[in-house]
Design a protein around this motif. Structure first.
Motif, PDB file in Angstrom:
ATOM      1  N   ASP A 101      67.090  41.336  16.584  1.00 55.77           N
ATOM      2  CA  ASP A 101      68.654  42.094  17.103  1.00 55.77           C
ATOM      3  C   ASP A 101      69.123  41.880  15.826  1.00 55.77           C
ATOM      4  N   VAL A 102      69.326  42.077  14.513  1.00 53.15           N
ATOM      5  CA  VAL A 102      70.264  42.288  13.136  1.00 53.15           C
ATOM      6  C   VAL A 102      70.087  43.919  13.578  1.00 53.15           C
ATOM      7  N   ARG A 103      69.298  44.878  13.708  1.00 50.94           N
ATOM      8  CA  ARG A 103      69.357  46.453  13.755  1.00 50.94           C
ATOM      9  C   ARG A 103      70.477  46.956  14.876  1.00 50.94           C
ATOM     10  N   ALA A 104      70.583  46.526  15.798  1.00 43.47           N
ATOM     11  CA  ALA A 104      71.655  46.543  17.238  1.00 43.47           C
ATOM     12  C   ALA A 104      72.232  45.913  17.428  1.00 43.47           C
ATOM     13  N   GLU A 105      72.456  44.840  17.632  1.00 38.83           N
ATOM     14  CA  GLU A 105      73.414  43.639  17.366  1.00 38.83           C
ATOM     15  C   GLU A 105      74.018  43.229  16.586  1.00 38.83           C
ATOM     16  N   LEU A 106      73.876  43.040  15.589  1.00 34.77           N
ATOM     17  CA  LEU A 106      74.661  42.932  14.408  1.00 34.77           C
ATOM     18  C   LEU A 106      75.525  43.645  13.855  1.00 34.77           C
ATOM     19  N   THR A 107      74.636  44.876  13.678  1.00 35.64           N
ATOM     20  CA  THR A 107      75.150  46.049  13.591  1.00 35.64           C
ATOM     21  C   THR A 107      76.904  46.889  14.512  1.00 35.64           C
ATOM     22  N   SER A 108      76.389  46.210  15.596  1.00 35.45           N
ATOM     23  CA  SER A 108      77.501  46.521  16.437  1.00 35.45           C
ATOM     24  C   SER A 108      78.883  45.748  16.658  1.00 35.45           C
ATOM     25  N   ALA A 121      83.427  38.764   6.473  1.00 36.25           N
ATOM     26  CA  ALA A 121      82.776  37.725   5.723  1.00 36.25           C
ATOM     27  C   ALA A 121      82.149  36.481   5.834  1.00 36.25           C
ATOM     28  N   ARG A 122      82.967  36.077   7.121  1.00 35.62           N
ATOM     29  CA  ARG A 122      82.685  34.994   8.222  1.00 35.62           C
ATOM     30  C   ARG A 122      81.209  34.833   9.053  1.00 35.62           C
ATOM     31  N   LEU A 123      81.038  36.074   9.715  1.00 37.87           N
ATOM     32  CA  LEU A 123      80.099  36.020  10.556  1.00 37.87           C
ATOM     33  C   LEU A 123      78.417  36.610   9.427  1.00 37.87           C
ATOM     34  N   VAL A 124      79.087  37.567   8.273  1.00 42.75           N
ATOM     35  CA  VAL A 124      77.745  37.761   7.097  1.00 42.75           C
ATOM     36  C   VAL A 124      77.127  36.125   6.481  1.00 42.75           C
ATOM     37  N   GLU A 125      78.398  35.668   6.565  1.00 45.25           N
ATOM     38  CA  GLU A 125      77.829  34.635   6.181  1.00 45.25           C
ATOM     39  C   GLU A 125      77.445  33.228   6.326  1.00 45.25           C
ATOM     40  N   ARG A 126      77.164  33.617   8.298  1.00 48.29           N
ATOM     41  CA  ARG A 126      77.045  32.398   9.025  1.00 48.29           C
ATOM     42  C   ARG A 126      75.252  32.939   8.973  1.00 48.29           C
ATOM     43  N   GLN A 127      75.667  34.817   9.791  1.00 48.77           N
ATOM     44  CA  GLN A 127      74.167  35.368   9.730  1.00 48.77           C
ATOM     45  C   GLN A 127      73.238  34.983   8.494  1.00 48.77           C
ATOM     46  N   ARG A 128      72.999  34.633   7.179  1.00 48.59           N
ATOM     47  CA  ARG A 128      73.030  34.938   6.231  1.00 48.59           C
ATOM     48  C   ARG A 128      71.889  33.457   6.744  1.00 48.59           C
ATOM     49  N   VAL A 129      72.663  32.522   6.810  1.00 51.70           N
ATOM     50  CA  VAL A 129      72.171  30.697   7.745  1.00 51.70           C
ATOM     51  C   VAL A 129      70.916  31.521   8.240  1.00 51.70           C
ATOM     52  N   ARG A 156      56.859  40.667   9.419  1.00 47.73           N
ATOM     53  CA  ARG A 156      58.199  40.087   9.742  1.00 47.73           C
ATOM     54  C   ARG A 156      59.081  40.253   8.495  1.00 47.73           C
ATOM     55  N   LEU A 157      58.320  39.413   7.315  1.00 50.79           N
ATOM     56  CA  LEU A 157      58.602  38.971   6.351  1.00 50.79           C
ATOM     57  C   LEU A 157      59.974  40.302   5.905  1.00 50.79           C
ATOM     58  N   GLU A 158      59.330  40.656   5.768  1.00 42.44           N
ATOM     59  CA  GLU A 158      59.802  42.350   4.911  1.00 42.44           C
ATOM     60  C   GLU A 158      61.196  42.940   6.321  1.00 42.44           C
ATOM     61  N   HIS A 159      61.560  42.287   7.262  1.00 40.20           N
ATOM     62  CA  HIS A 159      62.090  42.712   7.945  1.00 40.20           C
ATOM     63  C   HIS A 159      63.576  41.342   7.602  1.00 40.20           C
ATOM     64  N   VAL A 160      62.654  40.659   7.787  1.00 35.40           N
ATOM     65  CA  VAL A 160      63.766  39.613   6.759  1.00 35.40           C
ATOM     66  C   VAL A 160      64.549  39.582   5.198  1.00 35.40           C
ATOM     67  N   ARG A 161      63.382  40.850   4.955  1.00 37.64           N
ATOM     68  CA  ARG A 161      63.828  40.862   3.451  1.00 37.64           C
ATOM     69  C   ARG A 161      65.248  42.586   3.421  1.00 37.64           C
ATOM     70  N   ALA A 162      65.025  43.452   4.563  1.00 38.23           N
ATOM     71  CA  ALA A 162      65.454  43.998   4.597  1.00 38.23           C
ATOM     72  C   ALA A 162      66.617  43.630   5.493  1.00 38.23           C
TER      73      ALA A 162
END
Length: 188
Positions: A101-108, A121-129, A156-162
């Motif tokens: 969901d990172v590509r579609a939902e997070l970017t939206s 900032a808050r969303l990005v930090e929470r997403q990092r967790v 899948r780990l490559e997707h995590v790094r991306a």
């Protein structure tokens, strides 16, 4: 209001109407191919109107007037209810739980926050967790199973790094860096 479970297209339409009362044609113009939102997550005009119908049925938006059109019938203007605006604010602040969901939902969400002049900032930090938790669960499995399973975990780990590189590219103080050379994903 209970936590809403909406498809991404409906969240985007609701978020745009939550910014200010609008009609479907204006929302569709923002989500069209090559438009501000549609450049990254395309929503067809019929899908916008279906989303509006569903949002009205759920009591999240309500008609507040009409606007004359020089091309066709009057355009109904909709406004988001107070609970819907609260739900949108909560949704924009929630990290996505699934890596896919990172590509579609997070970017939206980042694009919609930018439209509101809100810091990501808050969303990005929470997403990092969340990304860290996903990575940890994959690392436990990356050497398990047969050759195919290991390859899938490595992929899948490559997707995590991306995803982590994407989060690093987001300037939390100002703008969202998004690659506009990628084609939009079409829905509807």
């Amino acid at each position: 209001m209970e936590k809403l479970d909406l498809p991404l297209a409906e969240w985007i339409v609701l978020a745009l109407i939550s910014e200010r009362a609008s009609h479907g044609f204006a929302v569709a113009a923002l989500t069209a191919e090559g438009a501000e939102i549609g450049d990254f997550w395309y929503i067809s005009r019929p899908m916008v109107y279906r989303s509006i119908t569903r949002l009205v049925e759920r009591g999240l938006i309500t008609p507040v007037g009409a606007e004359e059109s020089n091309r066709g019938p009057q355009r109904m203007i909709y406004a988001a209810t107070r609970p819907a605006k609260t739900a949108v604010s909560r949704w924009l602040d929630e990290p996505v739980a699934q890596l896919f969901d990172v590509r579609a939902e997070l970017t939206s969400k980042l694009l919609l926050l930018q439209r509101r002049d809100s810091s990501p900032a808050r969303l990005v930090e929470r997403q990092r967790v969340v990304i860290d938790e996903i990575e940890e669960s994959l690392r436990v499995k990356e050497h398990a199973g047969d050759r195919l399973a290991r390859a899938i975990y490595a992929w899948r780990l490559e997707h995590v790094r991306a995803a982590r590189r994407f989060l690093d590219a987001v300037d939390v103080d100002r703008d969202v860096a998004v690659d506009s050379t990628r084609p939009a994903v079409k829905t509807g």
